[in-house]
Design an enzyme around this catalytic site. Structure first.
Site, PDB file in Angstrom:
ATOM      1  N   ASN A 176      -8.582  -9.715  -0.738  1.00  0.00           N
ATOM      2  CA  ASN A 176      -7.265  -8.665  -0.243  1.00  0.00           C
ATOM      3  C   ASN A 176      -7.923  -9.286   1.368  1.00  0.00           C
ATOM      4  O   ASN A 176      -8.037  -8.930   2.222  1.00  0.00           O
ATOM      5  CB  ASN A 176      -7.911  -7.446  -0.763  1.00  0.00           C
ATOM      6  CG  ASN A 176      -7.432  -7.226  -1.355  1.00  0.00           C
ATOM      7  OD1 ASN A 176      -6.971  -8.405  -2.421  1.00  0.00           O
ATOM      8  ND2 ASN A 176      -7.578  -6.099  -2.023  1.00  0.00           N
ATOM      9  N   ILE A 177      -6.497 -10.057   1.950  1.00  0.00           N
ATOM     10  CA  ILE A 177      -6.368  -9.771   3.161  1.00  0.00           C
ATOM     11  C   ILE A 177      -5.604  -8.824   4.088  1.00  0.00           C
ATOM     12  O   ILE A 177      -4.177  -9.109   3.766  1.00  0.00           O
ATOM     13  CB  ILE A 177      -5.861 -11.915   3.449  1.00  0.00           C
ATOM     14  CG1 ILE A 177      -8.130 -11.721   3.509  1.00  0.00           C
ATOM     15  CG2 ILE A 177      -5.837 -11.634   5.080  1.00  0.00           C
ATOM     16  CD1 ILE A 177      -7.422 -13.514   3.479  1.00  0.00           C
ATOM     17  N   ASP A 178      -5.312  -8.518   5.007  1.00  0.00           N
ATOM     18  CA  ASP A 178      -4.888  -7.102   5.298  1.00  0.00           C
ATOM     19  C   ASP A 178      -4.177  -7.709   7.109  1.00  0.00           C
ATOM     20  O   ASP A 178      -4.003  -8.083   7.825  1.00  0.00           O
ATOM     21  CB  ASP A 178      -4.838  -6.241   5.148  1.00  0.00           C
ATOM     22  CG  ASP A 178      -2.938  -5.450   5.971  1.00  0.00           C
ATOM     23  OD1 ASP A 178      -2.524  -5.353   6.021  1.00  0.00           O
ATOM     24  OD2 ASP A 178      -2.725  -4.485   5.556  1.00  0.00           O
ATOM     25  N   SER A 179      -5.287  -7.204   7.535  1.00  0.00           N
ATOM     26  CA  SER A 179      -5.675  -7.183   8.986  1.00  0.00           C
ATOM     27  C   SER A 179      -5.352  -8.674   9.590  1.00  0.00           C
ATOM     28  O   SER A 179      -5.463  -8.295  10.856  1.00  0.00           O
ATOM     29  CB  SER A 179      -7.708  -6.803   9.109  1.00  0.00           C
ATOM     30  OG  SER A 179      -7.638  -5.483   9.055  1.00  0.00           O
ATOM     31  N   SER A 184       0.848  -1.382  -0.253  1.00  0.00           N
ATOM     32  CA  SER A 184      -0.001   0.063   0.072  1.00  0.00           C
ATOM     33  C   SER A 184       0.733   1.270   0.020  1.00  0.00           C
ATOM     34  O   SER A 184       1.999   1.217  -0.049  1.00  0.00           O
ATOM     35  CB  SER A 184      -1.088   0.245   1.160  1.00  0.00           C
ATOM     36  OG  SER A 184       0.380  -0.113   2.553  1.00  0.00           O
ATOM     37  N   HIS A 241     -13.153  -2.379   5.268  1.00  0.00           N
ATOM     38  CA  HIS A 241     -11.442  -2.245   5.503  1.00  0.00           C
ATOM     39  C   HIS A 241     -10.882  -2.548   7.076  1.00  0.00           C
ATOM     40  O   HIS A 241     -11.911  -1.634   7.952  1.00  0.00           O
ATOM     41  CB  HIS A 241     -10.479  -1.539   4.931  1.00  0.00           C
ATOM     42  CG  HIS A 241      -9.903  -1.409   3.752  1.00  0.00           C
ATOM     43  ND1 HIS A 241     -11.433  -0.681   2.327  1.00  0.00           N
ATOM     44  CD2 HIS A 241      -9.567  -2.316   2.809  1.00  0.00           C
ATOM     45  CE1 HIS A 241     -10.637  -0.969   1.426  1.00  0.00           C
ATOM     46  NE2 HIS A 241      -9.702  -1.962   1.443  1.00  0.00           N
ATOM     47  N   ASP A 248      -1.441  -1.811  -3.847  1.00  0.00           N
ATOM     48  CA  ASP A 248      -2.959  -2.190  -3.290  1.00  0.00           C
ATOM     49  C   ASP A 248      -3.146   0.203  -2.721  1.00  0.00           C
ATOM     50  O   ASP A 248      -2.438   0.358  -2.805  1.00  0.00           O
ATOM     51  CB  ASP A 248      -2.803  -2.361  -2.261  1.00  0.00           C
ATOM     52  CG  ASP A 248      -4.178  -2.530  -1.938  1.00  0.00           C
ATOM     53  OD1 ASP A 248      -5.480  -3.063  -1.979  1.00  0.00           O
ATOM     54  OD2 ASP A 248      -3.492  -2.878  -0.371  1.00  0.00           O
ATOM     55  N   HIS A 249      -4.434  -0.055  -3.803  1.00  0.00           N
ATOM     56  CA  HIS A 249      -5.255   1.179  -3.610  1.00  0.00           C
ATOM     57  C   HIS A 249      -4.139   2.071  -4.463  1.00  0.00           C
ATOM     58  O   HIS A 249      -3.789   3.986  -3.645  1.00  0.00           O
ATOM     59  CB  HIS A 249      -5.107   1.613  -2.474  1.00  0.00           C
ATOM     60  CG  HIS A 249      -6.643   0.619  -1.838  1.00  0.00           C
ATOM     61  ND1 HIS A 249      -7.893   0.703  -2.213  1.00  0.00           N
ATOM     62  CD2 HIS A 249      -6.675  -0.289  -0.295  1.00  0.00           C
ATOM     63  CE1 HIS A 249      -8.501  -0.050  -1.476  1.00  0.00           C
ATOM     64  NE2 HIS A 249      -7.726  -0.758  -0.029  1.00  0.00           N
ATOM     65  N   ASP A 258      -6.981   2.929  -7.372  1.00  0.00           N
ATOM     66  CA  ASP A 258      -8.343   3.244  -7.073  1.00  0.00           C
ATOM     67  C   ASP A 258      -9.482   4.268  -6.816  1.00  0.00           C
ATOM     68  O   ASP A 258      -8.722   5.496  -6.171  1.00  0.00           O
ATOM     69  CB  ASP A 258      -8.052   3.085  -5.210  1.00  0.00           C
ATOM     70  CG  ASP A 258      -9.364   3.069  -4.683  1.00  0.00           C
ATOM     71  OD1 ASP A 258     -10.251   3.231  -5.227  1.00  0.00           O
ATOM     72  OD2 ASP A 258      -9.565   2.877  -3.196  1.00  0.00           O
TER      73      ASP A 258
END
Ligand code: G3H
Ligand code: 13P
Ligand code: ZN
Length: 331
Positions: free
Chosen positions: A275-278, A56, A190, A94-95, A116
């Site tokens: 999408n997986i971040d947290s 990101s 998010h 990302d974004h 984005d």
């Protein structure tokens, strides 16, 4: 100018085509640190899964853009060293929020970028995405664009409310932009606080959030048969990690994610990137908190980062095998 092909990276085109027809999704995991990168590569190699490693704007600010690019190049070499001769690793922005940021990433070796423009008026979103696509496609870099707005607040990504994607716009948007995949808004968001407890129903003592808008997803699939769809904000916020964080001194209240059964269902459709971040942040923090609470005398970062890396790897493998179904899909 560095071309991603010289770094051993791949773009998303072939892997998305196979994922859409095969009824599974490619994991897109964010990374900011060496331990996250290592855990992602170990998990992808062990499960024989293609993988998207995404960066990101916040990650670039934290870790330095050049360092992250070299880490992705290192990820390819590391996968080979771990016994995977032909890894399929995408380095994705990302974004991305401007043409200049996307161009910078393409020029430094990214194989895929997201532009984005979802918060812009429709025509401006199209014009910006088309400009990025026109540049990216000269180098065979693939482009993700977004239509519809996700709710949720993160460091660099914020939107107070969500607006579901309008199915009637997707043909016009994808045709006029020429984008390779489309991120849509169907109820994900998010961060680790995707829903308030008031939005959920209490079932057997567990707060169950409202279902994703599968009707909208299916309408979009009908309008764009076989077109790759992307889901952002898809962490499930596992209760065990939240409980560990809180047990060892943390204070995370009302952390609620997307139930994994719903992601499993989405992965069987045209959704081919999740999408997986947290969840990675939670797995890392839980392991570090637990280790330091149980070993108060430890001060060598390797002592607590090693269990953190292990816990993230376990989580990534679980997502690949039990949620997205991308295991064994290499080659
Ligand atoms: O969707 C956003 C990702 O989770 C990245 O978050 O901007 O805090 O790095 P970040
Ligand atoms: P989560 O916050 O649900 O992990 O979403 C991450 C994401 O969408 C990155 O673009
Ligand atoms: Zn996102």
């Amino acid at each position: 100018m560095v071309n991603y092909k010289d770094l051993g990276l791949v773009n998303t085109r072939e892997m998305f085509k196979k994922a859409v027809t095969g009824g599974y999704a490619i994991p897109a995991f964010n990374f900011n640190t060496m331990e996250q990168m290592q855990a992602i590569v170990m998990a992808a190699v062990e499960t024989k899964s293609p993988v998207i490693m995404q960066v990101s704007k916040g990650a670039r600010n934290y870790a330095n853009a050049t360092i992250l690019r070299y880490m992705a190049e290192g990820a390819v070499a590391y996968a080979k060293e771990l016994g995977c001769p032909n890894p399929e690793i995408v380095l994705h922005l990302d974004h991305g929020d401007s043409f200049e940021l996307c161009k910078d990433c393409i020029d430094m070796g990214f194989s895929s970028v997201m532009i984005d423009g979802s918060s812009l008026p429709y025509e401006e979103n199209i014009a910006l995405a088309k400009k990025v696509v026109d540049y990216a496609h000269q180098f065979d870099v693939t482009v993700e664009a977004e239509l519809g707005v996700l709710a949720g607040v993160e460091d660099e990504v914020s939107s107070a409310e969500s607006h579901y994607t309008k199915p009637e716009e997707v043909i016009d948007f994808s045709t006029r932009t020429g984008c390779d995949s489309l991120a849509i808004s169907i109820g994900t968001s998010h961060g680790a606080h995707k829903f308030t407890p008031e939005q959920c129903t209490l079932v057997n003592g567990v707060l169950v959030p409202p279902p994703l808008a599968f009707d909208i997803l299916h309408e979009i699939e009908k309008k764009l048969p076989g077109f790759p769809i992307v889901l952002h904000g898809s962490s499930s916020v596992p209760m065990e990690e939240v409980n560990t964080i809180n047990k060892f001194g943390g204070h995370l209240e009302a952390a609620i994610g997307i139930p994994e059964e719903q992601l499993r269902e989405a992965a069987k459709s045209a959704v081919c990137k999740i999408n997986i971040d947290s969840d990675s942040r939670l797995a890392m923090t839980a392991a570090i908190r637990q280790h330091l609470a149980e070993h108060p005398g430890d001060f060598d970062p390797r002592q607590y980062l090693k269990p953190a890396r292990e816990n993230m790897k376990k989580m990534y493998i679980h997502k690949i095998v039990n949620v997205l179904g991308s295991d064994g899909k290499l080659g």
